[in-house]
Design a protein around this motif. Sequence first.
Motif, mmCIF file in Angstrom:
data_model
loop_
_atom_site.group_PDB
_atom_site.id
_atom_site.type_symbol
_atom_site.label_atom_id
_atom_site.label_comp_id
_atom_site.label_asym_id
_atom_site.label_seq_id
_atom_site.Cartn_x
_atom_site.Cartn_y
_atom_site.Cartn_z
ATOM 1 N N ILE A 159 0.853 -1.145 0.026
ATOM 2 C CA ILE A 159 -0.033 -0.154 -0.266
ATOM 3 C C ILE A 159 0.928 1.013 0.153
ATOM 4 O O ILE A 159 1.875 1.158 0.881
ATOM 5 C CB ILE A 159 -0.779 -0.112 1.038
ATOM 6 N N ILE A 160 0.843 2.074 -1.091
ATOM 7 C CA ILE A 160 1.514 3.345 -1.083
ATOM 8 C C ILE A 160 0.692 4.337 -0.756
ATOM 9 O O ILE A 160 -0.347 4.869 -1.287
ATOM 10 C CB ILE A 160 2.131 3.555 -2.442
ATOM 11 N N GLY A 161 0.925 5.159 0.362
ATOM 12 C CA GLY A 161 0.126 6.076 0.985
ATOM 13 C C GLY A 161 -0.670 5.574 2.208
ATOM 14 O O GLY A 161 -1.534 4.774 2.100
ATOM 15 N N ALA A 162 -0.292 6.392 3.368
ATOM 16 C CA ALA A 162 -1.021 5.770 4.644
ATOM 17 C C ALA A 162 -1.679 6.950 5.191
ATOM 18 O O ALA A 162 -1.613 7.182 6.237
ATOM 19 C CB ALA A 162 -0.050 5.362 5.522
ATOM 20 N N GLY A 163 -2.465 7.671 4.135
ATOM 21 C CA GLY A 163 -3.621 8.711 4.850
ATOM 22 C C GLY A 163 -4.683 7.671 5.131
ATOM 23 O O GLY A 163 -4.437 6.703 5.262
ATOM 24 N N PRO A 164 -5.802 8.539 5.216
ATOM 25 C CA PRO A 164 -6.949 7.568 5.716
ATOM 26 C C PRO A 164 -7.367 6.401 4.754
ATOM 27 O O PRO A 164 -7.575 5.269 5.154
ATOM 28 C CB PRO A 164 -8.288 8.882 5.693
ATOM 29 N N ILE A 165 -7.428 6.575 3.461
ATOM 30 C CA ILE A 165 -7.827 5.618 2.522
ATOM 31 C C ILE A 165 -6.782 4.289 2.667
ATOM 32 O O ILE A 165 -7.117 3.248 2.650
ATOM 33 C CB ILE A 165 -7.896 6.093 1.037
ATOM 34 N N GLY A 166 -5.468 4.740 2.671
ATOM 35 C CA GLY A 166 -4.525 3.815 2.652
ATOM 36 C C GLY A 166 -4.513 3.125 4.034
ATOM 37 O O GLY A 166 -4.444 1.893 3.981
ATOM 38 N N LEU A 167 -4.805 3.599 5.014
ATOM 39 C CA LEU A 167 -5.065 3.181 6.496
ATOM 40 C C LEU A 167 -6.120 2.183 6.415
ATOM 41 O O LEU A 167 -6.358 1.175 6.920
ATOM 42 C CB LEU A 167 -4.938 4.021 7.759
ATOM 43 N N PHE A 168 -7.212 2.511 5.909
ATOM 44 C CA PHE A 168 -8.425 1.669 5.684
ATOM 45 C C PHE A 168 -8.231 0.578 4.884
ATOM 46 O O PHE A 168 -8.915 -0.506 5.136
ATOM 47 C CB PHE A 168 -9.673 2.758 5.180
ATOM 48 N N LEU A 169 -7.731 0.585 3.617
ATOM 49 C CA LEU A 169 -7.249 -0.341 2.991
ATOM 50 C C LEU A 169 -6.482 -1.662 3.904
ATOM 51 O O LEU A 169 -6.853 -2.723 3.612
ATOM 52 C CB LEU A 169 -6.288 -0.364 1.741
ATOM 53 N N LEU A 170 -5.611 -1.201 4.588
ATOM 54 C CA LEU A 170 -4.926 -1.906 5.667
ATOM 55 C C LEU A 170 -5.887 -2.703 6.491
ATOM 56 O O LEU A 170 -5.851 -3.809 6.657
ATOM 57 C CB LEU A 170 -3.766 -1.097 6.359
ATOM 58 N N LYS A 171 -6.827 -1.867 7.136
ATOM 59 C CA LYS A 171 -7.762 -2.650 8.031
ATOM 60 C C LYS A 171 -8.675 -3.513 7.358
ATOM 61 O O LYS A 171 -9.148 -4.490 7.893
ATOM 62 C CB LYS A 171 -8.430 -1.413 8.641
ATOM 63 N N VAL A 172 -9.224 -3.129 6.037
ATOM 64 C CA VAL A 172 -10.051 -4.208 5.469
ATOM 65 C C VAL A 172 -9.239 -5.346 5.033
ATOM 66 O O VAL A 172 -9.792 -6.508 5.210
ATOM 67 C CB VAL A 172 -10.835 -3.542 4.028
ATOM 68 N N ILE A 173 -8.121 -5.495 4.532
ATOM 69 C CA ILE A 173 -7.092 -6.466 4.251
ATOM 70 C C ILE A 173 -6.928 -7.386 5.702
ATOM 71 O O ILE A 173 -7.247 -8.540 5.504
ATOM 72 C CB ILE A 173 -5.729 -6.024 3.805
ATOM 73 N N ARG A 174 -6.659 -6.739 6.676
ATOM 74 C CA ARG A 174 -6.579 -7.371 7.957
ATOM 75 C C ARG A 174 -7.916 -8.121 8.436
ATOM 76 O O ARG A 174 -7.871 -9.130 9.080
ATOM 77 C CB ARG A 174 -5.807 -6.421 9.080
ATOM 78 N N SER A 175 -9.067 -7.438 8.066
ATOM 79 C CA SER A 175 -10.209 -8.302 8.488
ATOM 80 C C SER A 175 -10.403 -9.407 7.642
ATOM 81 O O SER A 175 -11.263 -10.325 7.984
ATOM 82 C CB SER A 175 -11.679 -7.279 8.290
ATOM 83 N N ILE A 176 -9.965 -9.498 6.548
ATOM 84 C CA ILE A 176 -9.909 -10.790 5.731
ATOM 85 C C ILE A 176 -8.985 -11.693 5.996
ATOM 86 O O ILE A 176 -9.148 -13.013 6.323
ATOM 87 C CB ILE A 176 -10.025 -10.304 4.454
ATOM 88 N N ASP A 177 -7.676 -11.297 6.234
ATOM 89 C CA ASP A 177 -6.604 -12.244 6.881
ATOM 90 C C ASP A 177 -5.501 -11.349 7.648
ATOM 91 O O ASP A 177 -4.845 -10.554 7.271
ATOM 92 C CB ASP A 177 -5.695 -12.351 5.456
ATOM 93 N N PRO A 178 -5.473 -11.962 9.022
ATOM 94 C CA PRO A 178 -4.847 -11.208 9.970
ATOM 95 C C PRO A 178 -3.212 -11.341 9.699
ATOM 96 O O PRO A 178 -2.497 -10.750 10.164
ATOM 97 C CB PRO A 178 -5.212 -11.773 11.075
ATOM 98 N N SER A 179 -2.875 -12.415 8.859
ATOM 99 C CA SER A 179 -1.550 -12.686 8.686
ATOM 100 C C SER A 179 -0.761 -12.617 7.403
ATOM 101 O O SER A 179 0.298 -12.771 7.256
ATOM 102 C CB SER A 179 -1.376 -14.336 9.158
ATOM 103 N N SER A 180 -1.698 -12.115 6.263
ATOM 104 C CA SER A 180 -0.945 -11.698 5.020
ATOM 105 C C SER A 180 0.163 -10.722 5.399
ATOM 106 O O SER A 180 0.119 -9.841 6.042
ATOM 107 C CB SER A 180 -2.002 -11.235 4.034
#
Length: 349
Positions: A181-202
Amino acid sequence: MKAGRYYGPGDIRIDNIPDPVPKPGQVKVKVTQALCGSDLHAYLTNAPVYATNEPHELTGETRPVTLGHEFAGTIVDVGPGVDTIKWAPGMNVVIEPIFSCMKEDCLPCSNGTRNICPQIAPIGMSGWGGGLAEYITVDLQYVHVLPKGVSLEVGACIEPLSVAYHAVKRSGFTPGQTVLIIGAGPIGLFLLKVIRSIDPSSIVIVSEPATIRREFALEHGAARVINPATEQVPIAVKNTVGPGVHLAFDAAGVQASLDACVDSLRLRGTYVNVAVWEAKSTLDVNLILGKELNFTGSLSYDRVHEEVIKLVAEGKITGIEKLITSKIALDDVVKDGFECLLNEKEKHG
Protein backbone atom coordinates in the motif's frame (compact mmCIF):
# COMPACT_ATOMS: atom_id res chain seq x y z
CA MET A 1 -27.37 27.37 10.44
CA LYS A 2 -23.62 27.49 9.77
CA ALA A 3 -22.21 25.78 6.68
CA GLY A 4 -18.74 25.44 5.16
CA ARG A 5 -19.32 26.35 1.54
CA TYR A 6 -17.13 25.95 -1.53
CA TYR A 7 -16.78 29.03 -3.70
CA GLY A 8 -13.85 27.67 -5.72
CA PRO A 9 -10.29 26.38 -5.23
CA GLY A 10 -8.79 27.85 -2.06
CA ASP A 11 -12.03 29.62 -1.18
CA ILE A 12 -14.11 27.93 1.50
CA ARG A 13 -16.23 30.15 3.73
CA ILE A 14 -18.34 29.62 6.81
CA ASP A 15 -21.73 31.09 5.91
CA ASN A 16 -25.01 31.44 7.72
CA ILE A 17 -27.74 29.87 5.57
CA PRO A 18 -31.36 28.80 6.25
CA ASP A 19 -31.93 25.48 8.00
CA PRO A 20 -33.07 22.84 5.46
CA VAL A 21 -36.65 21.57 5.68
CA PRO A 22 -37.23 17.87 4.89
CA LYS A 23 -39.31 17.15 1.79
CA PRO A 24 -41.43 14.01 1.27
CA GLY A 25 -39.22 10.93 1.56
CA GLN A 26 -36.44 12.81 3.37
CA VAL A 27 -35.00 13.03 6.87
CA LYS A 28 -33.29 15.98 8.50
CA VAL A 29 -29.98 15.04 10.12
CA LYS A 30 -27.83 16.86 12.67
CA VAL A 31 -24.33 16.22 11.32
CA THR A 32 -21.08 14.71 12.56
CA GLN A 33 -18.49 15.22 9.80
CA ALA A 34 -15.09 13.82 8.79
CA LEU A 35 -12.65 15.66 6.51
CA CYS A 36 -11.56 13.83 3.38
CA GLY A 37 -8.60 13.92 1.01
CA SER A 38 -11.03 14.57 -1.83
CA ASP A 39 -12.15 17.75 -0.08
CA LEU A 40 -8.51 18.78 0.04
CA HIS A 41 -8.38 18.38 -3.75
CA ALA A 42 -11.29 20.83 -3.98
CA TYR A 43 -9.41 23.25 -1.77
CA LEU A 44 -6.39 23.09 -4.08
CA THR A 45 -7.76 22.72 -7.58
CA ASN A 46 -10.82 22.35 -9.84
CA ALA A 47 -11.77 18.70 -9.31
CA PRO A 48 -14.30 17.58 -11.96
CA VAL A 49 -17.14 16.46 -9.65
CA TYR A 50 -17.25 19.68 -7.65
CA ALA A 51 -19.84 22.32 -8.44
CA THR A 52 -18.89 25.08 -10.86
CA ASN A 53 -20.45 28.35 -11.97
CA GLU A 54 -22.60 26.38 -14.44
CA PRO A 55 -25.68 24.50 -13.16
CA HIS A 56 -24.82 20.88 -12.32
CA GLU A 57 -26.43 18.31 -14.63
CA LEU A 58 -28.16 16.46 -11.81
CA THR A 59 -28.54 18.89 -8.92
CA GLY A 60 -28.98 22.08 -10.94
CA GLU A 61 -26.83 23.86 -8.34
CA THR A 62 -23.95 26.28 -8.85
CA ARG A 63 -21.23 27.50 -6.51
CA PRO A 64 -21.27 28.02 -3.63
CA VAL A 65 -22.25 24.56 -2.37
CA THR A 66 -21.84 23.05 1.07
CA LEU A 67 -18.85 20.71 1.24
CA GLY A 68 -18.54 17.39 3.06
CA HIS A 69 -19.41 13.89 1.84
CA GLU A 70 -18.05 11.78 4.74
CA PHE A 71 -20.53 12.17 7.53
CA ALA A 72 -22.96 10.64 9.96
CA GLY A 73 -25.48 12.22 12.26
CA THR A 74 -28.73 12.01 14.18
CA ILE A 75 -32.22 12.26 12.72
CA VAL A 76 -33.98 15.30 14.15
CA ASP A 77 -37.00 15.55 11.84
CA VAL A 78 -38.70 13.68 8.99
CA GLY A 79 -40.57 14.77 5.90
CA PRO A 80 -44.14 13.92 4.89
CA GLY A 81 -44.78 10.23 4.28
CA VAL A 82 -41.72 8.98 6.17
CA ASP A 83 -42.21 5.96 8.45
CA THR A 84 -41.39 7.43 11.88
CA ILE A 85 -40.94 3.96 13.40
CA LYS A 86 -38.24 2.94 10.92
CA TRP A 87 -36.77 6.45 10.76
CA ALA A 88 -37.41 7.86 14.21
CA PRO A 89 -35.94 11.14 15.44
CA GLY A 90 -32.98 10.33 17.67
CA MET A 91 -31.66 7.52 15.43
CA ASN A 92 -28.01 7.74 14.43
CA VAL A 93 -27.45 7.31 10.71
CA VAL A 94 -24.75 7.25 8.03
CA ILE A 95 -25.18 8.96 4.68
CA GLU A 96 -24.09 7.21 1.47
CA PRO A 97 -23.41 10.29 -0.68
CA ILE A 98 -22.99 8.88 -4.20
CA PHE A 99 -25.80 9.48 -6.68
CA SER A 100 -25.95 9.25 -10.47
CA CYS A 101 -28.32 9.77 -13.41
CA MET A 102 -30.11 6.40 -12.97
CA LYS A 103 -31.40 6.56 -16.55
CA GLU A 104 -32.54 3.30 -18.15
CA ASP A 105 -30.17 3.77 -21.08
CA CYS A 106 -27.15 4.41 -18.81
CA LEU A 107 -25.17 1.17 -18.77
CA PRO A 108 -23.37 1.72 -15.41
CA CYS A 109 -26.59 2.72 -13.64
CA SER A 110 -28.57 -0.16 -15.11
CA ASN A 111 -26.02 -2.88 -14.28
CA GLY A 112 -25.25 -1.94 -10.68
CA THR A 113 -22.10 0.14 -11.16
CA ARG A 114 -23.48 3.63 -10.71
CA ASN A 115 -20.16 4.78 -9.25
CA ILE A 116 -18.79 4.90 -12.81
CA CYS A 117 -21.78 6.69 -14.32
CA PRO A 118 -20.45 9.58 -16.44
CA GLN A 119 -22.65 11.89 -14.35
CA ILE A 120 -21.59 10.59 -10.92
CA ALA A 121 -22.19 13.30 -8.34
CA PRO A 122 -21.64 13.13 -4.58
CA ILE A 123 -23.63 14.97 -1.95
CA GLY A 124 -21.23 17.50 -0.47
CA MET A 125 -19.49 18.10 -3.78
CA SER A 126 -22.12 18.68 -6.43
CA GLY A 127 -24.95 20.02 -4.30
CA TRP A 128 -27.87 18.80 -2.13
CA GLY A 129 -26.16 20.04 1.02
CA GLY A 130 -23.14 18.51 2.70
CA GLY A 131 -21.53 17.34 5.90
CA LEU A 132 -19.79 20.64 6.64
CA ALA A 133 -23.02 22.06 8.00
CA GLU A 134 -25.03 21.79 11.17
CA TYR A 135 -27.91 20.05 9.37
CA ILE A 136 -28.73 18.36 6.08
CA THR A 137 -31.87 16.88 4.52
CA VAL A 138 -31.34 13.61 2.64
CA ASP A 139 -33.47 11.22 0.57
CA LEU A 140 -34.02 7.94 2.44
CA GLN A 141 -32.33 5.87 -0.28
CA TYR A 142 -28.99 7.35 0.83
CA VAL A 143 -29.50 6.83 4.57
CA HIS A 144 -28.33 3.84 6.65
CA VAL A 145 -29.07 3.29 10.34
CA LEU A 146 -26.03 2.99 12.60
CA PRO A 147 -26.28 -0.03 14.93
CA LYS A 148 -26.09 0.55 18.66
CA GLY A 149 -22.52 0.50 19.88
CA VAL A 150 -21.14 2.20 16.76
CA SER A 151 -20.36 5.83 17.56
CA LEU A 152 -21.11 8.79 15.32
CA GLU A 153 -17.38 9.46 15.00
CA VAL A 154 -16.86 5.95 13.65
CA GLY A 155 -19.99 6.39 11.53
CA ALA A 156 -18.42 9.42 9.86
CA CYS A 157 -15.59 7.12 8.75
CA ILE A 158 -17.88 4.56 7.07
CA GLU A 159 -17.73 6.40 3.73
CA PRO A 160 -13.91 6.28 3.31
CA LEU A 161 -13.92 2.76 4.75
CA SER A 162 -16.37 1.86 1.97
CA VAL A 163 -13.91 3.28 -0.59
CA ALA A 164 -11.25 0.94 0.77
CA TYR A 165 -13.63 -2.03 0.97
CA HIS A 166 -14.65 -1.58 -2.67
CA ALA A 167 -11.00 -1.33 -3.75
CA VAL A 168 -10.08 -4.55 -1.95
CA LYS A 169 -13.03 -6.32 -3.58
CA ARG A 170 -11.96 -4.97 -6.98
CA SER A 171 -8.43 -6.26 -6.40
CA GLY A 172 -9.54 -9.86 -5.92
CA PHE A 173 -7.45 -10.15 -2.74
CA THR A 174 -7.40 -13.62 -1.23
CA PRO A 175 -5.86 -14.74 2.07
CA GLY A 176 -2.15 -15.35 1.86
CA GLN A 177 -1.42 -12.83 -0.86
CA THR A 178 1.27 -10.23 -0.27
CA VAL A 179 0.30 -6.56 -0.51
CA LEU A 180 1.93 -3.15 -0.94
CA ILE A 181 0.00 0.00 0.00
CA ILE A 182 1.55 3.31 -1.04
CA GLY A 183 0.17 6.22 0.94
CA ALA A 184 -0.96 5.82 4.55
CA GLY A 185 -3.50 8.60 4.71
CA PRO A 186 -7.08 7.66 5.66
CA ILE A 187 -7.73 5.55 2.55
CA GLY A 188 -4.40 3.73 2.77
CA LEU A 189 -4.93 2.93 6.44
CA PHE A 190 -8.49 1.77 5.77
CA LEU A 191 -7.18 -0.48 2.97
CA LEU A 192 -4.89 -2.01 5.58
CA LYS A 193 -7.77 -2.52 8.02
CA VAL A 194 -10.01 -4.13 5.40
CA ILE A 195 -7.25 -6.52 4.34
CA ARG A 196 -6.54 -7.37 7.97
CA SER A 197 -10.25 -8.13 8.50
CA ILE A 198 -9.98 -10.76 5.75
CA ASP A 199 -6.57 -12.16 6.66
CA PRO A 200 -4.74 -11.18 9.87
CA SER A 201 -1.51 -12.83 8.73
CA SER A 202 -0.88 -11.76 5.10
CA ILE A 203 2.28 -9.71 4.63
CA VAL A 204 1.20 -6.11 4.08
CA ILE A 205 3.89 -3.50 3.41
CA VAL A 206 3.08 0.20 3.67
CA SER A 207 5.10 3.05 2.12
CA GLU A 208 4.58 6.52 3.60
CA PRO A 209 6.88 9.52 4.19
CA ALA A 210 5.02 10.94 7.24
CA THR A 211 6.25 9.49 10.54
CA ILE A 212 2.89 9.46 12.35
CA ARG A 213 1.24 7.66 9.44
CA ARG A 214 3.95 4.99 9.40
CA GLU A 215 3.38 4.57 13.13
CA PHE A 216 -0.36 4.23 12.57
CA ALA A 217 0.30 1.62 9.85
CA LEU A 218 2.41 -0.48 12.22
CA GLU A 219 -0.15 -0.14 15.00
CA HIS A 220 -2.95 -1.28 12.69
CA GLY A 221 -1.29 -4.34 11.22
CA ALA A 222 1.41 -3.52 8.67
CA ALA A 223 4.16 -6.15 8.59
CA ARG A 224 6.67 -3.53 7.49
CA VAL A 225 6.68 0.20 6.79
CA ILE A 226 8.92 2.01 4.32
CA ASN A 227 9.95 5.65 4.26
CA PRO A 228 10.22 6.39 0.51
CA ALA A 229 12.36 9.43 1.30
CA THR A 230 15.15 7.19 2.58
CA GLU A 231 14.52 3.79 0.96
CA GLN A 232 13.83 2.63 -2.58
CA VAL A 233 10.41 1.02 -2.30
CA PRO A 234 10.85 -1.79 -4.89
CA ILE A 235 14.15 -2.88 -3.32
CA ALA A 236 12.69 -2.84 0.19
CA VAL A 237 9.65 -4.81 -1.01
CA LYS A 238 11.73 -7.49 -2.74
CA ASN A 239 14.01 -7.76 0.28
CA THR A 240 10.86 -8.57 2.26
CA VAL A 241 8.89 -10.83 -0.08
CA GLY A 242 11.38 -11.97 -2.72
CA PRO A 243 9.65 -11.95 -6.12
CA GLY A 244 7.50 -8.92 -5.30
CA VAL A 245 3.94 -8.48 -4.08
CA HIS A 246 0.75 -9.93 -5.51
CA LEU A 247 -1.16 -6.64 -5.13
CA ALA A 248 -0.12 -2.99 -5.05
CA PHE A 249 -2.61 -0.30 -4.02
CA ASP A 250 -1.77 3.25 -5.04
CA ALA A 251 -3.37 5.60 -2.51
CA ALA A 252 -0.97 8.46 -3.23
CA GLY A 253 -1.61 9.25 -6.89
CA VAL A 254 1.75 10.63 -7.98
CA GLN A 255 4.25 9.46 -10.59
CA ALA A 256 6.63 8.10 -7.96
CA SER A 257 3.91 5.96 -6.36
CA LEU A 258 2.81 4.54 -9.71
CA ASP A 259 6.39 3.65 -10.65
CA ALA A 260 7.07 2.10 -7.25
CA CYS A 261 3.91 -0.01 -7.40
CA VAL A 262 4.64 -1.36 -10.88
CA ASP A 263 8.29 -2.11 -10.04
CA SER A 264 7.28 -3.84 -6.78
CA LEU A 265 4.78 -6.25 -8.35
CA ARG A 266 5.64 -9.84 -9.07
CA LEU A 267 4.86 -11.42 -12.44
CA ARG A 268 1.12 -11.26 -13.14
CA GLY A 269 0.59 -9.05 -10.11
CA THR A 270 -2.21 -6.48 -9.86
CA TYR A 271 -2.00 -2.70 -9.60
CA VAL A 272 -5.05 -0.94 -8.15
CA ASN A 273 -5.29 2.84 -8.36
CA VAL A 274 -7.44 4.26 -5.57
CA ALA A 275 -6.12 7.83 -5.62
CA VAL A 276 -7.44 10.94 -7.31
CA TRP A 277 -4.63 12.31 -9.46
CA GLU A 278 -3.95 16.02 -9.82
CA ALA A 279 -1.51 15.60 -12.71
CA LYS A 280 -1.09 13.34 -15.71
CA SER A 281 1.15 10.30 -15.46
CA THR A 282 3.43 8.34 -17.75
CA LEU A 283 3.37 4.58 -17.88
CA ASP A 284 5.90 2.03 -19.10
CA VAL A 285 3.50 -0.17 -21.02
CA ASN A 286 6.24 -2.59 -22.05
CA LEU A 287 6.95 -3.27 -18.37
CA ILE A 288 3.27 -4.12 -17.88
CA LEU A 289 3.43 -6.30 -21.00
CA GLY A 290 6.62 -8.06 -19.98
CA LYS A 291 5.35 -8.90 -16.50
CA GLU A 292 1.75 -9.54 -17.67
CA LEU A 293 0.47 -7.21 -14.97
CA ASN A 294 -3.17 -6.57 -14.24
CA PHE A 295 -3.92 -2.85 -14.11
CA THR A 296 -7.17 -1.48 -12.71
CA GLY A 297 -8.82 1.43 -10.97
CA SER A 298 -11.28 1.63 -8.11
CA LEU A 299 -13.63 4.63 -7.91
CA SER A 300 -15.62 5.26 -4.73
CA TYR A 301 -18.06 2.31 -4.26
CA ASP A 302 -21.55 1.25 -5.17
CA ARG A 303 -23.95 0.35 -2.39
CA VAL A 304 -21.54 -1.41 -0.04
CA HIS A 305 -22.29 0.72 3.03
CA GLU A 306 -24.54 -1.92 4.58
CA GLU A 307 -21.80 -4.56 4.26
CA VAL A 308 -19.21 -2.25 5.80
CA ILE A 309 -21.47 -1.17 8.66
CA LYS A 310 -22.12 -4.83 9.44
CA LEU A 311 -18.39 -5.62 9.51
CA VAL A 312 -17.80 -2.76 11.94
CA ALA A 313 -20.80 -3.66 14.11
CA GLU A 314 -19.68 -7.31 14.29
CA GLY A 315 -16.19 -6.28 15.39
CA LYS A 316 -14.45 -7.56 12.26
CA ILE A 317 -13.03 -4.10 11.56
CA THR A 318 -11.94 -2.42 14.78
CA GLY A 319 -9.87 0.46 16.07
CA ILE A 320 -11.26 3.08 13.70
CA GLU A 321 -11.65 5.62 16.50
CA LYS A 322 -7.88 5.44 17.11
CA LEU A 323 -7.33 6.99 13.66
CA ILE A 324 -9.22 10.17 14.61
CA THR A 325 -6.45 12.61 15.50
CA SER A 326 -8.50 15.69 16.44
CA LYS A 327 -11.96 17.25 16.58
CA ILE A 328 -12.56 20.83 15.50
CA ALA A 329 -15.44 23.28 15.43
CA LEU A 330 -17.11 24.15 12.13
CA ASP A 331 -16.00 27.77 12.50
CA ASP A 332 -12.38 26.61 12.48
CA VAL A 333 -12.61 24.11 9.60
CA VAL A 334 -10.47 26.10 7.15
CA LYS A 335 -7.58 26.99 9.46
CA ASP A 336 -7.59 23.94 11.75
CA GLY A 337 -8.95 21.51 9.17
CA PHE A 338 -7.97 22.05 5.55
CA GLU A 339 -4.81 24.09 6.11
CA CYS A 340 -3.67 21.91 8.99
CA LEU A 341 -4.09 18.68 7.03
CA LEU A 342 -2.23 20.16 4.06
CA ASN A 343 0.64 21.65 6.04
CA GLU A 344 1.03 19.37 9.07
CA LYS A 345 0.88 15.81 7.75
CA GLU A 346 3.38 14.75 10.42
CA LYS A 347 0.72 15.45 13.07
CA HIS A 348 -2.31 13.76 11.50
CA GLY A 349 -3.06 10.26 10.28
